[in-house]
Structure formats: C-alpha cells, structure tokens
Design a protein around this motif. Structure first.
Motif, PDB file in Angstrom:
ATOM      1  N   ARG A  23       0.748  -1.194  -0.001  1.00 36.68           N
ATOM      2  CA  ARG A  23       0.066   0.072  -0.041  1.00 36.68           C
ATOM      3  C   ARG A  23       0.843   1.183   0.115  1.00 36.68           C
ATOM      4  O   ARG A  23       0.320   2.075  -0.439  1.00 36.68           O
ATOM      5  N   PHE A  24       1.973   1.271   0.584  1.00 39.40           N
ATOM      6  CA  PHE A  24       2.676   2.559   0.976  1.00 39.40           C
ATOM      7  C   PHE A  24       3.926   2.602   0.429  1.00 39.40           C
ATOM      8  O   PHE A  24       4.780   3.418   1.080  1.00 39.40           O
ATOM      9  N   THR A  25       4.352   1.609  -0.278  1.00 36.84           N
ATOM     10  CA  THR A  25       5.721   1.749  -0.798  1.00 36.84           C
ATOM     11  C   THR A  25       5.821   1.929  -2.524  1.00 36.84           C
ATOM     12  O   THR A  25       5.730   0.984  -3.280  1.00 36.84           O
ATOM     13  N   PRO A  26       5.713   3.178  -3.018  1.00 35.11           N
ATOM     14  CA  PRO A  26       5.688   3.543  -4.474  1.00 35.11           C
ATOM     15  C   PRO A  26       6.841   2.859  -5.163  1.00 35.11           C
ATOM     16  O   PRO A  26       8.108   2.815  -4.312  1.00 35.11           O
ATOM     17  N   GLY A  27       6.788   2.367  -6.347  1.00 28.83           N
ATOM     18  CA  GLY A  27       7.620   1.601  -6.814  1.00 28.83           C
ATOM     19  C   GLY A  27       8.040   0.281  -6.489  1.00 28.83           C
ATOM     20  O   GLY A  27       8.667  -0.645  -7.232  1.00 28.83           O
ATOM     21  N   ALA A  28       7.032  -0.457  -5.633  1.00 27.92           N
ATOM     22  CA  ALA A  28       7.023  -1.700  -5.306  1.00 27.92           C
ATOM     23  C   ALA A  28       5.769  -2.450  -5.785  1.00 27.92           C
ATOM     24  O   ALA A  28       4.805  -1.719  -5.574  1.00 27.92           O
ATOM     25  N   GLN A  29       5.815  -3.630  -5.859  1.00 29.57           N
ATOM     26  CA  GLN A  29       4.576  -4.619  -6.142  1.00 29.57           C
ATOM     27  C   GLN A  29       4.572  -5.633  -5.352  1.00 29.57           C
ATOM     28  O   GLN A  29       5.813  -6.193  -5.321  1.00 29.57           O
TER      29      GLN A  29
ATOM     30  N   GLU B  19       0.115  14.087  -4.512  1.00 27.88           N
ATOM     31  CA  GLU B  19       0.958  13.122  -3.912  1.00 27.88           C
ATOM     32  C   GLU B  19       0.322  11.968  -3.091  1.00 27.88           C
ATOM     33  O   GLU B  19       0.441  10.536  -3.185  1.00 27.88           O
ATOM     34  N   GLN B  20      -0.396  12.559  -2.159  1.00 19.90           N
ATOM     35  CA  GLN B  20      -0.959  11.438  -1.233  1.00 19.90           C
ATOM     36  C   GLN B  20      -2.135  10.492  -2.158  1.00 19.90           C
ATOM     37  O   GLN B  20      -2.144   9.676  -1.715  1.00 19.90           O
ATOM     38  N   LEU B  21      -2.762  11.393  -2.875  1.00 18.72           N
ATOM     39  CA  LEU B  21      -3.938  10.711  -3.682  1.00 18.72           C
ATOM     40  C   LEU B  21      -3.182   9.432  -4.664  1.00 18.72           C
ATOM     41  O   LEU B  21      -3.564   8.375  -4.617  1.00 18.72           O
ATOM     42  N   ALA B  22      -2.035   9.935  -5.220  1.00 16.23           N
ATOM     43  CA  ALA B  22      -1.454   8.907  -6.066  1.00 16.23           C
ATOM     44  C   ALA B  22      -0.772   8.058  -5.606  1.00 16.23           C
ATOM     45  O   ALA B  22      -0.629   6.615  -5.986  1.00 16.23           O
ATOM     46  N   ARG B  23       0.067   8.370  -4.284  1.00 14.20           N
ATOM     47  CA  ARG B  23       0.743   7.080  -3.723  1.00 14.20           C
ATOM     48  C   ARG B  23       0.619   6.516  -2.557  1.00 14.20           C
ATOM     49  O   ARG B  23       0.713   5.392  -2.258  1.00 14.20           O
ATOM     50  N   ALA B  47       5.514  13.490 -12.646  1.00 12.38           N
ATOM     51  CA  ALA B  47       6.000  12.827 -11.355  1.00 12.38           C
ATOM     52  C   ALA B  47       4.865  11.692 -10.860  1.00 12.38           C
ATOM     53  O   ALA B  47       5.297  10.839 -10.215  1.00 12.38           O
ATOM     54  N   LEU B  48       3.689  11.936 -11.228  1.00 12.54           N
ATOM     55  CA  LEU B  48       2.532  11.092 -10.921  1.00 12.54           C
ATOM     56  C   LEU B  48       1.789  10.237 -11.711  1.00 12.54           C
ATOM     57  O   LEU B  48       1.134   9.371 -11.482  1.00 12.54           O
ATOM     58  N   GLY B  49       2.233  10.458 -13.137  1.00 15.25           N
ATOM     59  CA  GLY B  49       1.632   9.515 -14.147  1.00 15.25           C
ATOM     60  C   GLY B  49       0.103   9.721 -14.434  1.00 15.25           C
ATOM     61  O   GLY B  49      -0.478   9.092 -14.800  1.00 15.25           O
ATOM     62  N   VAL B  50      -0.072  11.168 -14.216  1.00 18.84           N
ATOM     63  CA  VAL B  50      -1.604  11.521 -14.396  1.00 18.84           C
ATOM     64  C   VAL B  50      -1.711  11.645 -15.753  1.00 18.84           C
ATOM     65  O   VAL B  50      -0.883  12.347 -16.268  1.00 18.84           O
ATOM     66  N   THR B  51      -2.634  10.919 -16.376  1.00 18.46           N
ATOM     67  CA  THR B  51      -2.768  10.839 -17.921  1.00 18.46           C
ATOM     68  C   THR B  51      -3.944  11.850 -18.282  1.00 18.46           C
ATOM     69  O   THR B  51      -3.686  12.547 -19.521  1.00 18.46           O
ATOM     70  N   THR B  52      -4.711  12.299 -17.689  1.00 19.40           N
ATOM     71  CA  THR B  52      -5.903  12.973 -18.182  1.00 19.40           C
ATOM     72  C   THR B  52      -5.648  14.447 -17.629  1.00 19.40           C
ATOM     73  O   THR B  52      -5.819  14.640 -16.334  1.00 19.40           O
ATOM     74  N   LEU B  53      -5.119  15.455 -18.351  1.00 19.11           N
ATOM     75  CA  LEU B  53      -4.901  16.774 -17.964  1.00 19.11           C
ATOM     76  C   LEU B  53      -5.879  17.922 -18.672  1.00 19.11           C
ATOM     77  O   LEU B  53      -5.898  17.855 -19.885  1.00 19.11           O
TER      78      LEU B  53
END
Lengths: 336, 336, 336, 336
Positions: A23-29, B19-23, B47-53
């Motif tokens: 849940r909380f480790t961006p970059g990991a799956q 960032e909180q929402l994305a990660r 930075a966050l990979g948001v595609t719809t801008l």
C-alpha cells in the motif's frame, strides 16, 4: 517499472511489512507471499490482493516473477533462506538478527560477496526512523564533536502473559533479541569502531520462567571499543508504562538523545493524576514510520545497487551480542 | 474498485494532496488534474503519471471518468467550483475556507442539500491529526468533564520575504486564513455550541505592508458561545522559531493540550546553547500525517456516504471568522 | 544593624511573610506583630519569638522601635494603613492590590511623594521569582527583540469548598484578585506602555454562587497598549490538576515562556497512568522562593533607598484591572 | 537554645555551608571557624560575623563553646578529624566521602559506636534534595512496586582549565569523587542490599592528563547486589551543556526519574536556535536547596539524637566505590 517483491513469513511483523509493500511503497508491487500457514496466505490474498501464494519456500524463492524477497521468517531460518534467495538471483531483505551464530553470518556474507549486484539488507529498522536519522546526520555534521559514548535502551511494556518466556529458548536471549538494535545504533553513531570486550549483568524481576534457559527480563551491558569509545545497554521486558526506546550519543562538544519520554502523540493531559502523556505502547507504534521508510529504502537500494547498510553490520551486531550473552552467563568480562 | 479522483489546483498544497492521492491513499486512483499552469500539469504527468490533464475547469468537472474531485484552487473559486462539481455528480473535497463570504457558504450548503448522495467535505485537516483525534476522543469519553474553554493558536515561522503580505488583500485576513482551523477545532471540541459574540485585537510586529489592507501579523480574539463556553485564539505570522500550532481544551475535570513545544522529532540536543529541540518548520511538517489521513477519510466517506464533517461546519467557521475580522476592524464587540 | 520590622496581618500569607522575616531574611529582625486575632499574636510569640504584640493598628504603626512595617491585612485596609505608616515615618511593604479603587491608589502615591526617603513597595511577588527575573533580564538584554505581546495566566486548583466564593464580594472579582499579577508582569515585560482599552469575558464552570456578585470562575481579557503592544490574560479558579501560573512574552526575534507544565519538582513517574509529574499545588508552593527574595528585596530597598518597583506600578495595575472588571460586567470594550 | 556550631574548612563548599549555618539555619549559631588560610578566617569574620577563629584544628575541636562541628576539609583528613571531634564530645557533620580507605571508615564507625549520644553524619546531600526526597517517599510508599534497578549519573560541565586534573591524584578517581553520591542513592532507593560485585570501564575524552594517575573523565560501572538488584552508574567531567545529575529507579510496577533535562529554572526560550532551556551549571546551583536542608537536618539530628543517615552508609559507599575503582584499573569484575 515496479519492483516485484515476494514476502515470506506473515506473522505480526510480516503482515506489517506486507501492508507497507502493498500500500505505501511507491515503486514496489507485492506479487507473492509464502507461509506454511494457510490462514496467513488467505489474508495476503484477501486483504492485500496478492495472487501468487506459496506454501513452500523453495518454490517461492525460485519464482521467476520475483525481483526481490522480504524474509520475516523465524530467526533460525534467516541465514539459509538469505543464501537461497541470493543464489536464486533475488535481492533480499531479511529481518534482524541475521543469525544468532557468528559463523552463519560470516557464511552469508561470503555468499553475498559472490553476488555483488544483488542487495542483501538486514532489518535494522531504527536507522530509518526520522529521529535516529536526524541524530546520525547531526553526529556526522560534527554537532557534538567526536562521539565517544552511546547509552541505549530497548524497554518493552510488560506482558503479564509472558509470551516471550515461551519464546526465550530460541530468541537468543534478551540481548540478542532486543539489544541487537542498540548495538547496531551504537556502532553506527560511533563510526563503526571495533568492539573488544563486553560485560553483562541481569536480573529477573517478574518472569521466573526465564531462569530455565539462562535468560533475564532486565539486562545491562557495557561494551568497550578500540580507540576508547564505550557503550552501555539496557534491555527490559517489564516496563509498567509502555515501550521506551532511547539512545544517547555523547560527544566532546555535546550530546544527543533520542526518544526519552516515549510520547505517543502531542497530547498532554492535566487532571487529578498530574500532568501526563501517553507513552508509546510497543515498537510497532514507535517505529511505524520507520517500517515504511525501511521498505522504501530497500526498494531504492534494489534500484540503485547501493545498500544503506551491509551484511557486515549484521555480523558485527551478532558478534557483539554473542559476547554480551556469553558474559551474562559466565559472569565475567568476555572478549568480543 | 478504486475511486477515480481528479484534482484541481496544483500549487504547494495541491501538489501535496496529489501525491497523497497518487501514492499513499489505498482505494483511490488519481486519474485527472486541472490547472491553468502548464508546468503544473506537466508535473502531474511526469511525477505522478496522471494522464488526463485539463486546462479548463469546466471540462475537468464534466469528465465522466471522475467519481470525485479535490479542489485546491484559490479561495475565491471554492464556492462556485464546489457547486459545479456537485451539479456534475461528483463527490467534492474542497480546501478551507469554503468561502470568505457567509452567503456563499449558505448557498453551497443549499445546493449540497439537493445531492444527499454526494459527499462535500471541507479541508479542516487538523481533525485528522492523530493528536487532535486523540484529544477529541478523550473529550468525548469524558476525560476532562464538561469542556467549557478552548485556547488555540496558529503561529507561523516568520517569512522575511513576507510572501503573505502580497497575498493579504485576498486572504480574508489573518483570522480567516489561519484561525479558521482554530475556530473549527474549538467548535468541535466544545460540541458545536452556537457562537454569539466576538472581539478581536491585533498588532503589526514586523510587516507594515499589512496596514494597507487592514490586516495584522499578530491577532488575538475572544469568542463567546451560548451556554457559557468561551474560546480565545492567537494567530501569528512572525514566530522566530518555527510553526507552533497548539490547542488547549479546558473542562470541569481536567484539561488537554495539543502541540505545545512543537517538537519536530524525538531528538534533544544538549550543547553550549542549552538543552533544546528543533521545532516543526511549517504546517506541512506538522500535519503531514493528517494530510494523508484526510485523503483516506475523504475516500472512505465517498464509499460509505457519511462525511466526517459537514458543510455546516465550514459555514459556522466562516460566520465566526467573519465576525472576528469585523471586530478587528471596528475595534468593538461584534455579534456573530 | 538589622532593620526592625513589624508585621500586621497574620493570616496564611501573613504567617508566611512573618516566617521569612524571622528566619530567612538576613539583615532583618521581626520585632513586632499586629492582629485583632489573639491566636495569631500568640503564634507570632510562640513560633517566632516576637515579643511586641499589638491588637491595635494605631499603636502598632506608632511603635517607635519599628523601622518598617509589612502589611498583610485585608485589601480594603491597604491604602489607609500604607498612608498611616508613611506618615508615622516607616518604610512600608503592602500586599497587592494596593486598592481596588483607583482614586485610593493615587492618593497613596500623593502621600508617598511627600516622604521620598521612605520606601513604599507593593507585593508583586512574581517579579522576585528566579524564573521571572531571568525572563525579564533576557527581555532587557534583547534576547527576543522587541517584545510586543504577553500572554499570562493565573490558574488555581479548584477548591471544592469554594472558599473564594464567600470571599468574592470583597475580592474585587477574579481579575483584580488573580490577574493583577499578570497585569503587572505584562507591563513590566513590555516596558510599561500605557494601556488604552480592555475587553473581558468569562464563564462560571463550577461555582454558581459567584453569579450573585457578578463574578466568574474563569475569565479571559485582552488589553491594548499604546504603541501596538497587546496582552491577553486568563484566570481560573477551577483547575483539576494544581496551580499553573504561566507567562509568555513574544517578541520580534523570539519568545520566552515561564512556568508551563507546573512541575512541582524534578521527579517524573512512569507507570500504568502514563508518564507524569506532580504539578505545584498552590501559589505558596510555586512562589516560595520568590516570597523569600521579596522580603530580602524589601530590606535591601529600605537600606539603599531605592525600591525595585513603585506605587505607580500598583496604580497602573489597578487601573487596568478595574477596566477589565468593568468590561466583564458591561460586555463591551472599556477605556482603561 | 541554639546549637553552637563551628566549621572547619572554608573552601568553596565550606563557605556555602558556613553561609547556610550563619543565615538560613534556624536553631543554629555559627560561632567558630577553623582554617589554615588567613583570608578564609577573615571572610568568616567579615562576611558572617564569626568571632572565634582558629588556625589549629586541635584548638578548634577542643573549643568548649562548641556543641557541634562541620568538617569541610580535604578528604584525607575526614576520618581522623571525625574521630577527634567525637572524642572531644562534639556532634560531627563531615563531607563525603568519609574516607577513600575502607579500614578508615570502619575505624571511625568503631569510635562512633562508643559515643552513641553523639551524631556523626556524612554529607550525602542529595538525600536532602526535595526531588530525591519525594522519589524516596514514593518508593517507600510502593509507588513503583519492588525497586530492582537504579541508573544514576553525575555529569559535570567540562572545565577547559581542567582543575580536577590537578586534583586527580588525591580525589580517589572519578567514581570515588562523583559516583559516591550515586552509589549512596542506589543503596538508599534499593533498601540497602549488600553489594557483591562490580565492573567498571572508562575513557578519556578531553583530559589526557588523567592518564598518569589511572583516572578517566568518563566512567561507567555496573554493580550487582544480593537478591538480584542491579545498579549502573555514569560519571562524566566533560559535559558541554552543564551539570546534569539524574537518577532512575526502576521497579516492578513503574519507574521514577529525577533530574532529567537539568532545567535551571522555569524559562523556555524559542528562537532561531530552537526551543530550549538553560541547564543548571554546577552542583551548587542544582543542590542549593538541598545544602540548606542538609544543615537543617544536621541541627535537627543533634537535637533529636537520631541521624537521618549513618556512618555505615558512608562505609558501604566507600566499599562499593573502591571496588568499582579497582575494576576500572584491573579491567576485570571485582568482588565488593
């Protein structure tokens, strides 16, 4: 692309790591889990959506879908599972202690040396706590001059059930189980001097069942290092108020302390009982943020190829912890 | 399935929410972003990979792929954008204050009443701070008897550049900008009594440029509530040491304080300067965990249909803040 | 040669002053006591060895063997007894407040002006507390830049018997009784600016009997000074934990706080109730050392001819306290 | 009638005791002083009005006008002067340590046993500190269950001049000089168990000159007691911030700490250096009130015939201190 990680061992701490990874480790799956306990695997699937579930460690470690494994298994398995994972080409995060046996530690180091592109990192979680990290940065910046003394304690809230008494025969004793963190912190803060001698003494305050395996519920130890630095450790299982982990680093121009007071949060209550605050209850509460950062650091290490701490750190912690434990039993000063 | 969220406004606080929402917000997916600033949209993508801008808010709010929107836009836009989002069938999280204008707040409430299945939640982030949440739980459990007095402050580290001076003409003044959190906390802790009167006084300590728009850099206010409860607020832009947000709740059987001392971490330094600790630097540092929990609470609210705080809370905070601000200017007691 | 001192009034505080004078004030000799209560005179003789005992204040003040008198009598008598003592050629120490009535204060000042070689000093004891004295020295040394705001509180442990309720009709109200110290401290720390306006608000939390005489058991007040300085006061009779007197002085380059936490001593207890300390119980416990130093300062002033504080300080404290008290009753801002 | 007291030794600590006796100890009269230093005798006469001045200790101790003597002479003289005073029929207060030599201590005890109506009291001043007295009362009241561990430190502000280096050859070493207080406190708090073994280790951080006489400027020691209790001591000469004396008493139901933080007063400063307080500078500042109470306790003991602590306490402290010191030199565990 995300690092694909599998976790082995889903006890209390294993679940914590699994949640961080999922849940909380961006970059990991978190893509796989391994446990001999069916209920734990089911939890991984239901709570975290992990789809690859292994009962067998051998199958788990051979899983080609995994870039890295996180080992939260019983201490007795750490060394050989770490070796197996390295040999299978995985990065490895293994919980502390690497082994209670110094020869095992050294053997893992030897194997790891053959896989220089694989990360092997031991879970000295306190290094990732923001306060400890700040203290280390301060020491490195010269804020206290030359550090020459560390006082460090790990004190747990008393468990009236004495769960750890049943665990004592395999825990390696209070110093290997609790103080190994303090030992690692002392080395880290002092700049990794070589330990030369150790003396320990302890007492049983509340849990007579520990006597059988030569363990104590409150222990003190002094360690001497080359160059004159010293450390003193205190470990307790019997605190009445909560979990209080503290470390003081004393230098020629000042001192730093970490964790004294064990504040759980920023609330202070004033009432007929006095002026008071809640202490932290256990190491999960105290080091929650550190556990999160630790997994982040492991992922970053796998990507960068540079580990924030080495297997040699784990070996040294075991070497010192073992000497302290010998001293507790012999009653004499022991060479490290 | 994850809640699909879009964010509008990507300034400093908007980036934090994004960032909180994305990660770090399980159950949420940040799928769209809206900003008139191209660099901000690019950041969201890179930075966050948001595609719809979206450059246009109208297009953004109409995006059928969105379940919910998070509005971190200038205060003057909050009310109408919240209305637009509700009318477009979205759940809305909007930063505080909802509006500086009481009538606008009431209008948003009226619109929201027509969409009872849509969540509309205002960003009183401190309610999600673990310490404030614990204090509230203690008050509700009767730990201090009947609470009758709240003392609360929001004090910021002085910015020698005086950025907020330029922002002053539209900020609504120090009480609307800073104390609105304290006002909300006071109501929350006291059980939502109705405010009746307010008196404020202030001074300019360091930033004479504030005089032009009738603002101050240090302000004090007393608010009276029906039933006898009282609150006193202090807001400052000129602290030398850091950001110190504190709240005391005083009851018939005890009192609670939150945040006094502003410890940044658990490190204490002893050196030639005395015994000291670092304070938190700003509200991001102080309320980092609260920002994370706040987004989690918003997602949970969208799922459960029950908001942890209501638009009426925002309206009352504006009503009280406006009366305090009037008093600062008139020099007299003002009805709320 | 020792200063020969007589004391009038041997209630709780009078006894404290008498003991200081008899036992712990080098350079002073307590040679006479005055009280209408026979038991009090007997105590002075038996406990302290005072040989000259007066029932009548007139005879006491005329006693040629006395160089100085210490007046710890009811507030309503302070002004005229101070005048009588000055006219009899004595140095005078009189407890605070000098009078609840501004005209009385001014009259005493006028009389004192005719006896410039006599010391007349009012008992603002907190100025003699080592912590307050240090804070004042720091402010004067520029440690916090220009001080512009004082926040100060006097909060007493709740007395379930409500003794002060019976005392309320003559105490002058909570602000004249408790906050007069905070008012004096604020002026002192801010450099004696002239107060211009005051606003007060209060509530009755636990002692409904106060309503009869228009008093409250918890009061808040804001005072404005010429030049922009501000003060906010809090007075409470209903603390659950103890006596907590605190003062914060906020300046352009830092702030000082005194007394927060109300530690009784240096002991901290960790147990099932948390991590806690005992608070001070009452102002005797808090200001014991200050009472001793205060008497020493009075004796030193009699010798040197220079008083550490003036009757004008007492007059200003009464002027401000009276305006606050008027505001509490009128509900409006009052001119000072 | 007042107790007539003479003081021998008027160095820094002697002067402090003399002032307490002359000015702040009701029931005592300082009537004589003894010193080989003319300037010290002159000070006693001029500053305190002492009229009988002796250069010779023999004449001093024979002075029939004296009921009691206070000995603040060099440690090497303590034992024989105490014996001489007892044999001359005086009550004796002697500074700690009674002697560095265990046999000397035992001999003094033997002499004292022949004069059961004479008080002989050693200056373990910390027992008279209000905080330590409160902690002891709490322990005795069962507040922490059964105490089983004491951690205690005496840490002095570094003296860059290294005065104590010159004093080192006769001080008995850091443990006898500093830790003797901690040793006494540990015994007191633990209920006077018999010490069995000791281990010590130390380092020289800043004062290489100590090496010559086998001393260190930072020392650690562990002491074992019969029944399982343990103590750990830390002594330092090299603190950068001030004097910090702390003691923790750990029991089966809680723990008490005394002195952590070393607050000099109740002032906290917030500025660009952080949030900070001044520490106490030295043991005079820390234990000023205790020195006053100690003299009061000695006078009370002379009157009541019951001493608050015994020569046996001093003997045990020396026995333990000597074993620790032996261990520092041998590097091995030593029997006590």
């Amino acid at each position: 692309m995300s690092l694909r990680i599998g976790i082995a061992g889903l006890g209390r701490l294993g679940k914590r790591h699994a949640e961080q990874l999922a849940r909380f480790t961006p970059g990991a799956q978190l893509v796989a889990a391994c446990s001999p306990v069916a209920a734990e695997l089911q939890w991984a699937r239901d709570a975290l959506g992990v789809t690859t579930l292994h009962e067998s460690f051998d199958a788990f470690v051979a899983d080609p879908a995994l870039d890295a494994v996180v080992l939260v298994t019983p201490t007795t398995l750490h060394a050989r599972q770490t070796v197996a994972a390295l040999e299978a080409g995985k990065h490895v995060f293994v919980e502390k202690p690497l082994s209670l046996d110094l020869a095992d530690c050294e053997q893992v180091q030897a194997v790891a040396a053959r896989y220089p592109d694989r990360i092997a990192m031991v879970g000295f979680v306190r290094r990732f706590d923001p306060s400890y990290a700040q203290a280390k940065a301060d020491v490195d910046a010269g804020a206290i001059g030359r550090p020459f003394l560390v006082r460090s304690q790990t004190c747990d809230l008393n468990d009236p059930e004495g769960f750890f008494v049943r665990f004592a025969p395999t825990s390696g004793g209070i110093f290997m189980d609790c103080s190994v963190h303090d030992i690692d912190l002392a080395r880290w803060m002092l700049g990794n001097p070589r330990a030369t001698r150790a003396f320990a003494s302890g007492t049983i305050a509340l849990h007579p069942g520990l006597a059988e395996c030569g363990d104590v519920d409150n222990g003190l130890a002094i360690v001497e290092f080359e160059g004159g630095a010293r450390a003193v450790f205190y470990a307790s299982r019997t605190m009445a108020h909560g979990h209080e982990t503290t470390t003081e680093v004393i230098g020629t121009a000042g001192m730093l302390s970490v964790g004294i007071g064990a504040q759980r949060d920023r609330v202070v209550t004033r009432d007929a009982q006095g002026v008071r605050h809640r202490p932290v209850a256990d190491f999960f509460e105290r080091f929650g943020e550190a556990f999160q950062r630790e997994m982040g650091a492991f992922v970053a290490a796998c990507r960068s190829g540079v580990a924030p701490l080495t297997l040699a750190d784990a070996t040294e912690a075991t070497r010192i912890g073992a000497a302290i434990t010998r001293s507790l039993r012999s009653g004499q000063v022991e060479a490290v």
